[in-house]
Design an enzyme around this catalytic site. Structure first.
Site, PDB file in Angstrom:
ATOM      1  CE  LYS A 187     -84.682  41.083  62.325  1.00 17.53           C
ATOM      2  NZ  LYS A 187     -84.936  40.098  61.291  1.00 17.53           N
ATOM      3  CG  ASP A 193     -84.600  34.971  59.408  1.00 15.02           C
ATOM      4  OD1 ASP A 193     -83.500  34.397  59.245  1.00 15.02           O
ATOM      5  OD2 ASP A 193     -84.759  36.196  59.250  1.00 15.02           O
ATOM      6  NE  ARG A 194     -80.941  34.281  55.041  1.00 12.83           N
ATOM      7  CZ  ARG A 194     -80.140  34.762  54.114  1.00 12.83           C
ATOM      8  NH1 ARG A 194     -79.202  34.009  53.588  1.00 12.83           N
ATOM      9  NH2 ARG A 194     -80.262  36.009  53.706  1.00 12.83           N
ATOM     10  NE  ARG A 226     -78.457  42.056  58.767  1.00 16.13           N
ATOM     11  CZ  ARG A 226     -78.850  41.054  58.017  1.00 16.13           C
ATOM     12  NH1 ARG A 226     -78.016  40.537  57.129  1.00 16.13           N
ATOM     13  NH2 ARG A 226     -80.061  40.562  58.128  1.00 16.13           N
ATOM     14  CB  SER A 274     -79.494  37.577  59.260  1.00 16.78           C
ATOM     15  OG  SER A 274     -80.099  36.493  58.624  1.00 16.78           O
ATOM     16  CG  HIS A 275     -77.097  35.430  56.344  1.00 13.27           C
ATOM     17  ND1 HIS A 275     -78.233  36.207  56.393  1.00 13.27           N
ATOM     18  CD2 HIS A 275     -76.334  35.939  55.368  1.00 13.27           C
ATOM     19  CE1 HIS A 275     -78.159  37.141  55.463  1.00 13.27           C
ATOM     20  NE2 HIS A 275     -77.005  37.005  54.830  1.00 13.27           N
ATOM     21  CE  LYS A 334     -85.171  35.487  55.942  1.00 15.71           C
ATOM     22  NZ  LYS A 334     -84.785  36.553  55.043  1.00 15.71           N
ATOM     23  CD  GLU A 376     -86.767  37.355  50.537  1.00 12.94           C
ATOM     24  OE1 GLU A 376     -86.386  38.215  49.753  1.00 12.94           O
ATOM     25  OE2 GLU A 376     -86.473  37.344  51.740  1.00 12.94           O
ATOM     26  CD  GLU A 377     -82.651  34.436  46.201  1.00 14.94           C
ATOM     27  OE1 GLU A 377     -81.692  33.664  46.343  1.00 14.94           O
ATOM     28  OE2 GLU A 377     -82.721  35.562  46.720  1.00 14.94           O
ATOM     29  CB  SER A 378     -82.146  34.594  50.094  1.00 16.14           C
ATOM     30  OG  SER A 378     -83.351  35.197  50.541  1.00 16.14           O
ATOM     31  CB  THR A 416     -82.057  43.784  52.695  1.00 19.69           C
ATOM     32  OG1 THR A 416     -81.213  44.213  51.636  1.00 19.69           O
ATOM     33  CG2 THR A 416     -83.169  42.928  52.125  1.00 19.69           C
ATOM     34  CB  THR A 443     -84.766  41.312  47.405  1.00 21.24           C
ATOM     35  OG1 THR A 443     -84.660  40.673  46.141  1.00 21.24           O
ATOM     36  CG2 THR A 443     -83.946  40.566  48.427  1.00 21.24           C
ATOM     37  CG  ASP A 502     -80.616  32.535  59.474  1.00 18.24           C
ATOM     38  OD1 ASP A 502     -81.562  32.044  60.111  1.00 18.24           O
ATOM     39  OD2 ASP A 502     -80.582  33.727  59.121  1.00 18.24           O
ATOM     40  CG  ASP A 518     -82.062  35.926  62.181  1.00 17.90           C
ATOM     41  OD1 ASP A 518     -81.558  35.171  61.331  1.00 17.90           O
ATOM     42  OD2 ASP A 518     -82.826  36.860  61.886  1.00 17.90           O
TER      43      ASP A 518
END
Ligand code: G1P
Ligand code: ZN
Length: 543
Positions: free
Chosen positions: A126, A281-282, A22, A113-114, A376, A363-365, A18, A344, A277, A279
């Site tokens: 990435k 972005d969340r 990773r 990420s997380h 994001k 996104e819901e995440s 996604t 997603t 998170d 990195d």
């Protein structure tokens, strides 16, 4: 300086998920594993003369070693310049910001990420393109194809570059510019939001708490919230980035950001809480003893964007991922702007933003962002909220209740079953597919199934088609259950179940989502045979 061409053989598992490739750190530490993937990126994107690359990561274990390898490979592959964040640090949104500001030939971001970090944790890499956004599926497929037939990579034989001081260094004909990772990003934030209004809110005693979770946003939050906006120094917690995130799981949700959640549910809780998170972005947004779902947050930002200088001119449109609730659609309808439903992953928003079709995405995440960059952006969401709070001077909970009273409430929750055997997860998905015909029109208590499908998306800009993006069970009253397998995990499989219903009745808006969704939760378990097939009684994480 000598350039070496090293013979290598392909790994078969370098397929980006996604969000990039990773794997566990020991996988990346295998001889040539990193080099193969980096060379596959360079072979795919080419190196036009004079190209600049942005490079940085979230500071997790193996970040520094990987940066040195990539710098030497960039020099050997003909880059003219690499902009690297001091200490090898760049948050994902800051990297996107720099790619756009310097108009570079994209950038390489090192992050999982997380996901947890450390010697046994996860690492990731990435590539983001020249628009600052995640590589499209066409590009990631081409990188994967290159990795399957790679025979050699190129690397410069040179000493490591000192990353801890700003300044220029040369590797052969290539310049490495070590730059402040925060400055350009902080400047961009200041251009979008009403810093004076937020400063006055904070001065008036409005207390905030931001949890950087020992990940990359610590230095960014310190500079923006404390230095530029005057928040009290204790407003930023877990502010020092650590290679293993202090052994935590840097995912801003109610389960993993429990330290912040406990503070925000105390009697003397601050007025506003947020976390980001690994990195950066969340984002998670909390009021005093109140949790804002990311789906509601997107809708609320859209409805209140007129209060924010950078968005006062109006929104072109909104985009949300398919599993995200339809709360934003209601706002879009009222604003008379389009709302797009994408698969997603942030990479699907890029084309829409580049074409000027959308301004806000979510996104819901726990991902929210806008066309200011192509990722994001955690701190951006926090500042957007603070700007709204400074303008409205109401508690977070009141703002949400007023929003629901106006639009109705899209009650929402996601249940994750992490690290289950891949076979069990695949059998659940297969069972659901096999049941499409039988479920059509089926009655479960008060609910009747209207339609089932596996979501597919045709990109309205380039016409590309993405299939198999999640099983949707849609009911006649607008409720739905979505089943999807995660594309970011590194161990076993993660099954995500997304639950949504609509509650127009104001007298029920204060009720707990799990309670309001109880019937749907039962149906999800029944039709998927989840317990029987996975042996799990409860989800690992509920958000
Ligand atoms: C998860 C989220 C998705 C997000 C991605 C990267 O992917 O669900 O919304 O874009 O992380 O942050 P998943 O593991 O579900 O494939
Ligand atoms: Zn992230």
């Amino acid at each position: 300086m000598q350039i070496r061409t090293v013979a290598t053989t392909p790994f078969t598992d370098q397929k980006p998920g996604t969000s990039g490739l990773r794997k566990r750190v020991p996988v990346f530490q295998q001889q040539h594993y990193l080099e193969n993937f980096v060379q596959s990126i360079f072979d795919t994107i080419g190196t036009p003369p004079g190209s600049t690359l942005v490079l940085g990561g979230d500071g997790r274990y193996y970040n520094r070693e990987a940066i040195q390898v990539i710098l030497k490979m960039a020099a050997a592959n003909g880059y003219a310049r690499v902009l690297v964040g001091r200490g090898g640090i760049l948050s994902t949104p800051a990297a996107s910001c720099l790619i756009r500001e310097y108009r570079t030939h994209g950038g390489i971001i090192l992050s999982a990420s997380h996901n947890p970090g450390g010697p046994e944790g996860d690492f990731g890499i990435k590539y983001n393109g020249g628009n600052g956004g995640p590589a499209t599926e066409t590009v990631t497929e081409a990188i994967f194809a290159a990795s399957r037939k790679i025979a050699e990579f190129h690397i410069a034989d040179t000493a490591d570059i000192v990353l801890d001081r700003d300044g220029d260094h040369e590797i052969g004909d290539m310049t490495v510019s070590v730059i402040d990772p925060v400055a350009a990003y902080a400047g961009l934030m200041e251009s979008l939001f009403d810093f004076a209004a937020i400063r006055s809110l904070l001065k008036g005693g409005f207390r905030i708490r931001f949890d950087a979770m020992h990940a990359v946003t610590g230095p960014y939050a310190q500079e923006i919230l404390v230095n530029r906006l005057g928040a009290l120094p204790d407003s930023v917690m877990n502010a020092v980035p650590l290679p293993d995130f202090g052994k935590g799981h840097p995912d801003p949700n109610l389960t993993y950001a429990h330290e912040l959640v406990e503070i925000m549910y105390r009697a003397d809780a601050p007025d506003f809480g947020a976390a980001s998170d690994g990195d950066g972005d969340r984002n998670m947004i909390l009021g005093k003893r109140f949790f804002v779902t990311p789906s509601d947050s997107l809708a609320l930002l859209a409805a209140n964007a007129y209060l924010v200088p950078g968005y006062r001119r109006g929104l072109a449109g909104i985009a949300r991922s398919m599993p995200t609730s339809a709360a934003a659609d209601r706002v879009a309808r009222e604003l008379g702007i389009p709302c797009f439903e994408t698969p997603t992953g942030w990479k699907f928003f890029g084309n829409l933003m580049d074409a000027g079709k959308v301004t806000l995405c979510g996104e819901e995440s726990f991902g929210t962002g806008s066309d200011h960059i192509r990722e994001k952006d955690g701190l951006w969401a926090v500042l957007f909220w603070l700007n709204i709070l400074a303008a409205r001077r109401q508690p977070v909970e009141t703002i949400l209740m007023e929003h629901w009273a106006h639009y109705g409430r899209n009650v929402y929750s996601r249940h994750d079953y992490e690290d289950i055997p891949a076979d069990a997860a695949n059998s659940v998905m297969k069972l659901l597919h096999d049941r499409f015909a039988e479920l059509q029109g089926a009655q479960f208590g008060n609910l009747q199934v209207k339609r089932c499908d596996d979501f597919s998306y045709t990109d309205p800009v380039d016409g590309s088609v993405s299939t198999g993006q999640g099983v949707r069970i849609m009911f006649t009253d607008g409720s739905r259950i979505v089943f999807r397998l995660s594309g970011t995990g590194t161990g076993g499989a993660t099954l995500r179940i997304y639950l949504e219903s609509f509650e127009p009745d104001v007298s029920r808006h204060h009720l707990d989502a799990q309670l309001l969704l109880a019937e749907l939760i039962g149906i999800a378990s029944q039709i998927s045979e989840l317990r029987e097939r996975t042996g799990r009684e409860q989800p690992t994480v509920i958000t």
